[in-house]
Motif scaffolding. Structure first.
Motif, PDB file in Angstrom:
ATOM      1  N   GLN A  64     -72.591 -21.270 -84.998  1.00 50.26           N
ATOM      2  CA  GLN A  64     -71.789 -20.098 -84.624  1.00 50.26           C
ATOM      3  C   GLN A  64     -71.134 -20.301 -83.264  1.00 50.26           C
ATOM      4  N   ASN A  65     -71.364 -21.488 -82.702  1.00 43.82           N
ATOM      5  CA  ASN A  65     -70.759 -21.834 -81.423  1.00 43.82           C
ATOM      6  C   ASN A  65     -71.191 -20.910 -80.286  1.00 43.82           C
ATOM      7  N   ILE A  66     -72.451 -20.494 -80.334  1.00 46.24           N
ATOM      8  CA  ILE A  66     -73.012 -19.680 -79.253  1.00 46.24           C
ATOM      9  C   ILE A  66     -73.748 -20.612 -78.306  1.00 46.24           C
ATOM     10  N   HIS A  67     -73.367 -20.616 -77.055  1.00 46.67           N
ATOM     11  CA  HIS A  67     -74.072 -21.433 -76.077  1.00 46.67           C
ATOM     12  C   HIS A  67     -74.422 -20.597 -74.850  1.00 46.67           C
ATOM     13  N   THR A  68     -75.696 -20.548 -74.546  1.00 46.53           N
ATOM     14  CA  THR A  68     -76.112 -19.938 -73.286  1.00 46.53           C
ATOM     15  C   THR A  68     -77.130 -20.888 -72.686  1.00 46.53           C
ATOM     16  N   GLU A  69     -77.311 -20.765 -71.396  1.00 52.78           N
ATOM     17  CA  GLU A  69     -78.252 -21.632 -70.709  1.00 52.78           C
ATOM     18  C   GLU A  69     -79.630 -21.523 -71.377  1.00 52.78           C
ATOM     19  N   TYR A  70     -80.018 -20.294 -71.700  1.00 51.77           N
ATOM     20  CA  TYR A  70     -81.339 -20.127 -72.299  1.00 51.77           C
ATOM     21  C   TYR A  70     -81.424 -20.725 -73.691  1.00 51.77           C
ATOM     22  N   PHE A  71     -80.546 -20.327 -74.575  1.00 56.33           N
ATOM     23  CA  PHE A  71     -80.699 -20.766 -75.960  1.00 56.33           C
ATOM     24  C   PHE A  71     -80.373 -22.254 -76.150  1.00 56.33           C
ATOM     25  N   ASP A  72     -79.622 -22.829 -75.229  1.00 56.58           N
ATOM     26  CA  ASP A  72     -79.417 -24.283 -75.301  1.00 56.58           C
ATOM     27  C   ASP A  72     -80.746 -25.015 -75.114  1.00 56.58           C
ATOM     28  N   ARG A  73     -81.688 -24.350 -74.475  1.00 55.92           N
ATOM     29  CA  ARG A  73     -83.015 -24.971 -74.289  1.00 55.92           C
ATOM     30  C   ARG A  73     -83.815 -24.987 -75.598  1.00 55.92           C
ATOM     31  N   PHE A  74     -83.296 -24.324 -76.628  1.00 56.85           N
ATOM     32  CA  PHE A  74     -83.933 -24.397 -77.951  1.00 56.85           C
ATOM     33  C   PHE A  74     -83.577 -25.704 -78.656  1.00 56.85           C
ATOM     34  N   ASN A  75     -82.822 -26.555 -78.008  1.00 58.64           N
ATOM     35  CA  ASN A  75     -82.501 -27.853 -78.592  1.00 58.64           C
ATOM     36  C   ASN A  75     -83.685 -28.794 -78.372  1.00 58.64           C
ATOM     37  N   PHE A  76     -84.670 -28.660 -79.249  1.00 59.27           N
ATOM     38  CA  PHE A  76     -85.936 -29.364 -79.052  1.00 59.27           C
ATOM     39  C   PHE A  76     -85.783 -30.881 -79.123  1.00 59.27           C
ATOM     40  N   GLU A  77     -84.669 -31.328 -79.727  1.00 59.24           N
ATOM     41  CA  GLU A  77     -84.446 -32.763 -79.821  1.00 59.24           C
ATOM     42  C   GLU A  77     -84.404 -33.423 -78.450  1.00 59.24           C
ATOM     43  N   GLU A  78     -83.885 -32.683 -77.493  1.00 56.10           N
ATOM     44  CA  GLU A  78     -83.668 -33.291 -76.184  1.00 56.10           C
ATOM     45  C   GLU A  78     -84.956 -33.529 -75.409  1.00 56.10           C
ATOM     46  N   TYR A  79     -85.991 -32.735 -75.738  1.00 56.16           N
ATOM     47  CA  TYR A  79     -87.211 -32.840 -74.952  1.00 56.16           C
ATOM     48  C   TYR A  79     -87.930 -34.159 -75.160  1.00 56.16           C
ATOM     49  N   GLY A  80     -87.549 -34.829 -76.239  1.00 57.35           N
ATOM     50  CA  GLY A  80     -88.276 -36.025 -76.555  1.00 57.35           C
ATOM     51  C   GLY A  80     -89.406 -35.639 -77.463  1.00 57.35           C
ATOM     52  N   GLY A  81     -90.512 -36.294 -77.322  1.00 57.85           N
ATOM     53  CA  GLY A  81     -91.531 -36.145 -78.340  1.00 57.85           C
ATOM     54  C   GLY A  81     -92.640 -35.210 -77.973  1.00 57.85           C
ATOM     55  N   THR A  82     -93.549 -35.101 -78.902  1.00 57.53           N
ATOM     56  CA  THR A  82     -94.743 -34.323 -78.684  1.00 57.53           C
ATOM     57  C   THR A  82     -95.893 -35.285 -78.417  1.00 57.53           C
ATOM     58  N   PRO A  83     -96.649 -35.048 -77.348  1.00 57.55           N
ATOM     59  CA  PRO A  83     -97.792 -35.918 -77.069  1.00 57.55           C
ATOM     60  C   PRO A  83     -98.933 -35.641 -78.052  1.00 57.55           C
ATOM     61  N   VAL A  84     -99.656 -36.671 -78.406  1.00 53.18           N
ATOM     62  CA  VAL A  84    -100.883 -36.469 -79.179  1.00 53.18           C
ATOM     63  C   VAL A  84    -101.999 -36.258 -78.155  1.00 53.18           C
ATOM     64  N   LEU A  85    -102.534 -35.056 -78.093  1.00 51.94           N
ATOM     65  CA  LEU A  85    -103.547 -34.743 -77.080  1.00 51.94           C
ATOM     66  C   LEU A  85    -104.939 -34.804 -77.675  1.00 51.94           C
ATOM     67  N   GLY A  86    -105.850 -35.381 -76.913  1.00 48.63           N
ATOM     68  CA  GLY A  86    -107.234 -35.457 -77.371  1.00 48.63           C
ATOM     69  C   GLY A  86    -107.630 -36.843 -77.839  1.00 48.63           C
ATOM     70  N   VAL A  87    -106.692 -37.793 -77.784  1.00 47.30           N
ATOM     71  CA  VAL A  87    -107.067 -39.183 -78.053  1.00 47.30           C
ATOM     72  C   VAL A  87    -107.149 -39.927 -76.716  1.00 47.30           C
ATOM     73  N   ASN A  88    -107.720 -41.129 -76.758  1.00 44.08           N
ATOM     74  CA  ASN A  88    -108.086 -41.811 -75.523  1.00 44.08           C
ATOM     75  C   ASN A  88    -106.953 -42.396 -74.694  1.00 44.08           C
ATOM     76  N   LYS A  89    -105.773 -42.513 -75.287  1.00 40.25           N
ATOM     77  CA  LYS A  89    -104.657 -43.094 -74.535  1.00 40.25           C
ATOM     78  C   LYS A  89    -103.384 -42.297 -74.829  1.00 40.25           C
ATOM     79  N   PRO A  90    -102.382 -42.444 -73.965  1.00 34.93           N
ATOM     80  CA  PRO A  90    -101.144 -41.680 -74.180  1.00 34.93           C
ATOM     81  C   PRO A  90    -100.351 -42.165 -75.389  1.00 34.93           C
ATOM     82  N   VAL A  91    -100.176 -41.264 -76.331  1.00 40.75           N
ATOM     83  CA  VAL A  91     -99.353 -41.532 -77.511  1.00 40.75           C
ATOM     84  C   VAL A  91     -98.336 -40.399 -77.611  1.00 40.75           C
TER      85      VAL A  91
END
Lengths: 312, 312
Positions: free
Chosen positions: A248-275
């Protein structure tokens, strides 16, 4: 430090990965990046994008685990795949972190069986950043690794998420909330009802009570805890809201942060090394951010803090 | 037909209710509205807003159940409350439907114990409209009445939701989806895994498989089935997205449809008579819409269709 990156995983491999490595290395010299992948493919790209040779080391792999392959079978049957090699290098200490945007199931299986849970952890978990309306950021977990949970699992997620928010986001004494469908103690489904008292008694966290769906984005808590079914639905719903806004071509500073692709990945927490597990549709910026996250997880000794927290 | 309306429930009672009744009666003459409430309060307002005397009947009540009262205790202890009177009139057939934006718990309890479930129904349920990106509308259930469910419950919700979409939204052979965290059969938590085969075998519905969080608003299905925990989180999250947009002054035709307040209430499905629970913050438009929905539930004989579907 040495961070391994699976150059064969993700929808835009290997070119977007090469660009991400270039962007990361142009600003950061803390880490040597071990690039795992097909040399024939990678060498010309690394030259084309002028990635400084001193910043990386090429680790050849001859197999690739496809996005739709059965994770366990693929990991066992393809020991020369980039994912299998990455986990091997991490497990023997040749690298300090491993990142891949490839087969998510294989990444979870590798984390569980090759890297193994931190002693005392019942269920490793994955989380996501939550952009808050007021500009701050929260962390929600689990977002899909554990579709069915018990109260003890959620209570451990709470501790893991709290440490993550503290060391990675730099939030002092993070407020930890339980995602629920009512405000008061005693509300919710049986899981939430039984989790609430455990979180209230958990001395490793600053528990602030229930957080309803309407408050997820309103910064009522820095860490939002739920089982992976609800968390995954929330995450994908938020992603789709962003998609609709794009269309819909809506861009605001806040909702642009919903672009989860940019954050990179999700860490696997609770294992012995950073994944770190990347989104399949990751591009250069996301890979750069995953490398930065891995660096931060190593620098802050996050996993040692987690191991200490769960020591009996 | 005769529709009973609790004039004492909701944050803006009774004035917004009187306005809603005026708006409804100015366009519709099919129903006589039984207004249950404090005569002293209502008479001057009905005159002020010029509600035609022939369109309503005043039913005096002398007690009110507060929003935070214990539902069961309040219903038993306040037989002269507007909610208790409404359920009584509905149960003895003096009215054909009952609407209230008052204490939600009391409305659910009254539906279950005074009106009672349709024979064969294990768990009555509540649902909500889902505005689809393509302009159509879907129906999601449960959205909070049943926080813990078994597969049999979800399978019944599927049938109830399908009939609702067919008769109230006029959708021929509605597509029914199961909210899940994966696309293929076998994905998801234990509940979703066990519900899938039941819905696949359910001859009363047109089952189209799993619907992920990212597809909820993309019209992959007309009816979206889940337990009340997930459904409530989705509904409140969507409401909060609308709230954030309001505060950011973003208005589009699509996202304005996230203003769930305007839709009026959620029907209680699976009980023997039409009951509609309004949002506490309902205003005139919502009350008008609830009256229209009650009229439609009566005109389409929706509850008879439901009773037939569950006849052994």
């Amino acid at each position: 430090m040495n961070i391994a990156l699976d150059m064969m995983g993700g929808d835009f491999a290997p070119e977007e990965l090469v660009k991400g490595v270039r962007d990361y290395t142009s600003e950061n010299t803390a880490a040597l990046i071990s690039l795992i992948g097909d040399e024939q493919l990678l060498l010309p790209l690394l030259e084309q994008y002028k990635v400084p040779p001193a910043s990386f080391k090429l680790i050849p792999s001859t197999e690739v685990i496809g996005m739709n392959e059965h994770p366990l079978k693929a990991l066992k049957g393809k020991p020369n795949s980039s994912i299998a090699i990455g986990f091997h290098l991490l497990s023997i200490g040749k690298v300090d972190a491993f990142i891949s945007a490839g087969n998510t199931g294989a990444m979870l299986i590798g984390s569980l069986y090759t890297i193994k849970p931190i002693e005392g952890i019942l269920r490793p978990t994955i989380g996501t950043i939550v952009p808050m309306e007021n500009g701050s950021q929260g962390f929600m977990l689990d977002v899909g690794a554990n579709a069915d949970c018990k109260a003890e699992h959620l209570n451990q997620f709470a501790t893991l998420g709290s440490l993550y928010a503290q060391y990675i986001y730099g939030i002092e004494n993070p407020r930890v909330g339980l995602i629920n469908i009512g405000e008061e103690e005693g509300k919710g489904n049986v899981l939430a009802q039984t989790t609430y008292p455990l979180m209230k008694e958990n001395k490793d966290i600053n528990f602030v009570g229930n957080v309803e769906g309407r408050d997820v984005f309103l910064d009522k808590a820095d860490v939002l805890v739920c089982e992976g079914f609800t968390g995954n639905v929330i995450l994908k719903l938020a992603e789709s809201i962003h998609g609709i806004m794009e269309r819909q071509n809506i861009h605001t500073e806040y909702f642009d942060r919903f672009n989860f692709e940019e954050y990179g990945g999700t860490p696997v927490l609770g294992v012995n090394k950073p994944v770190i597990i990347g989104h399949g549709i990751s591009r250069a910026k996301a890979y750069k951010n995953m490398l930065l996250l891995a660096q931060k997880m190593i620098e802050t000794k996050l996993l040692e803090k987690m191991a200490t927290a769960f020591k009996a």
